[in-house]
Structure formats: structure tokens, C-alpha cells
Design an enzyme around this catalytic site. Structure first.
Site, PDB file in Angstrom:
ATOM      1  N   THR A  41       0.828  -1.208   0.000  1.00  0.00           N
ATOM      2  CA  THR A  41       0.000   0.000   0.000  1.00  0.00           C
ATOM      3  C   THR A  41       0.860   1.256   0.000  1.00  0.00           C
ATOM      4  OG1 THR A  41      -1.752  -1.174   1.176  1.00  0.00           O
ATOM      5  CG2 THR A  41      -1.853   1.227   1.201  1.00  0.00           C
ATOM      6  N   CYS A  42       1.934   1.243   0.755  1.00  0.00           N
ATOM      7  CA  CYS A  42       2.829   2.403   0.810  1.00  0.00           C
ATOM      8  C   CYS A  42       3.448   2.673  -0.559  1.00  0.00           C
ATOM      9  CB  CYS A  42       3.927   2.174   1.844  1.00  0.00           C
ATOM     10  SG  CYS A  42       3.314   1.847   3.512  1.00  0.00           S
TER      11      CYS A  42
END
Length: 200
Positions: free
Chosen positions: A86-87
Site C-alpha cells: 500500500t505504501c
């Protein structure tokens, strides 16, 4: 687009209450002066193989809150860990794409914060083709900043240990003006840019 953005801002604002115990939505209180803290973060950097290349010593690479924030308007976003899905795929790319817009709205810089060693954080930034003149990467190796402001949390189920929550904040000369508990990573840059516009 405007309605979508306003909806995202409203949704995130509902998630920005001050931490008061387990299970609460943690945040740094609006009005907090981060410059009063003696904590330091580490400049993200490669591992230097010789003194001529640079110093690996933590003391030589420490960044105080005054160093990072005094006299500046800074957009800060915090990611749980470098090299995670996600990052990498959702949170960072919009900031990379919108970096110039933040400058146009009065920000002097953008900081990407993570509980990480500074070497992994730097390697992640390089892998993302980050422009270090646009987005500065800083690391919190022992989670001390996250713990001090009660924005630490455990990701033990995914083998990441103790990290920070996903967050963003607008900071003016060290004073926290807005704080967002981020649930929608891909929309966070839009939310923080709206904060910057509202606080010019």
C-alpha cells in the site's frame, strides 16, 4: 471531482480524533508545537563504505524538529513501512505526482516519515525514483517519535512489529495545523493538499 475530494476530506476529518486509549483513532493534537521536542529523526541515506563518501553515525545524520520544521510550511505523510504494497503503490505515488502543486499552495517542502532504519528508507525512495529535492525522506529507527506522540501501533500479524499509523499532517513553523488518520492511502495527497490550500 470536487465532490469526490470534499467527500474524502470529510471522511478523513471524521477519523482525526485525539488518542485517548486502546482502539481510538490516534492523532497528534492540533496546535502541538513539534519544535519543543528534543527528539530527532534520521536522514534517509545509503550505507557509506568510506569516510570520504559520508558518515553512517546517527549523531551526524540526526535531524531535529527545528532543523526540519522551523520557519517552513511542511506537508508530512507517514507510512507504516518502506517496500510494502500500500505504501509503494497507493500512498507515495500521488505525492510524487502532486509535489509541485504543494509548492504552489505555499508548502516549502514535503516529508515522508517511516519507522524504519534510514538505509531501507533511502533504498525504497531510490526504487521509487524519488526526487529528493521535492520529497525528503526521514526515518524513526526506534519508533521514538511515534511513541512520544501516541501514533504507534503494532503490525505483528504481518511481521512488521511496531510502527506508526498511516497519517498525514500540515505543519507550519513546527505547529501542527491539521492531522489526518489515513484510511484511503491513494486519496491522502488530495486531502493534505486541500489542507494546504485552506491554511495558506
Amino acid at each position: 471531482i470536487r465532490n469526490t475530494l470534499l467527500s474524502a476530506v470529510k471522511k478523513t476529518r471524521l477519523s482525526t480524533t485525539t488518542a485517548s486509549g486502546a482502539g481510538s483513532r490516534r492523532s497528534i493534537t492540533i496546535g502541538t508545537d513539534l519544535k519543543t521536542s528534543s527528539l530527532t529523526l534520521q536522514a534517509a541515506r545509503p550505507w557509506y563504505m568510506s569516510p570520504e563518501e559520508g558518515s553512517n553515525d546517527a549523531t551526524d545524520n540526526a535531524k531535529s524538529m527545528t532543523d526540519l520544521l522551523e520557519g517552513k510550511t511542511v506537508a508530512v505523510f507517514g507510512v507504516p513501512a518502506p517496500f510494502t504494497g500500500t505504501c509503494t503503490n497507493e500512498h507515495f505515488p500521488p505525492y510524487q505526482e502532486m509535489a509541485q502543486q504543494f509548492l504552489e499552495e505555499g508548502c516549502d517542502g514535503i516529508l515522508c516519515y517511516a519507522v524504519s532504519d534510514p538505509y531501507a528508507h533511502h533504498a525504497w525512495a531510490k526504487s521509487l525514483k524519488n526526487d529528493f529535492d521535492a520529497i525528503e525522506f526521514v526515518a524513526d529507527p526506534d519508533c521514538s517519535f511515534a511513541q512520544a506522540y501516541d501514533i504507534n501501533t503494532g503490525y505483528h500479524d504481518t511481521s512488521l512489529g511496531e510502527r506508526s499509523i498511516r497519517f498525514s499532517m500540515l505543519v507550519k513553523s513546527g505547529i501542527v495545523k491539521t492531522f489526518n488518520y489515513v484510511e484511503d492511502a491513494s486519496g491522502d495527497a488530495d486531502v493534505l493538499l486541500a489542507d494546504a490550500k485552506a491554511n495558506k
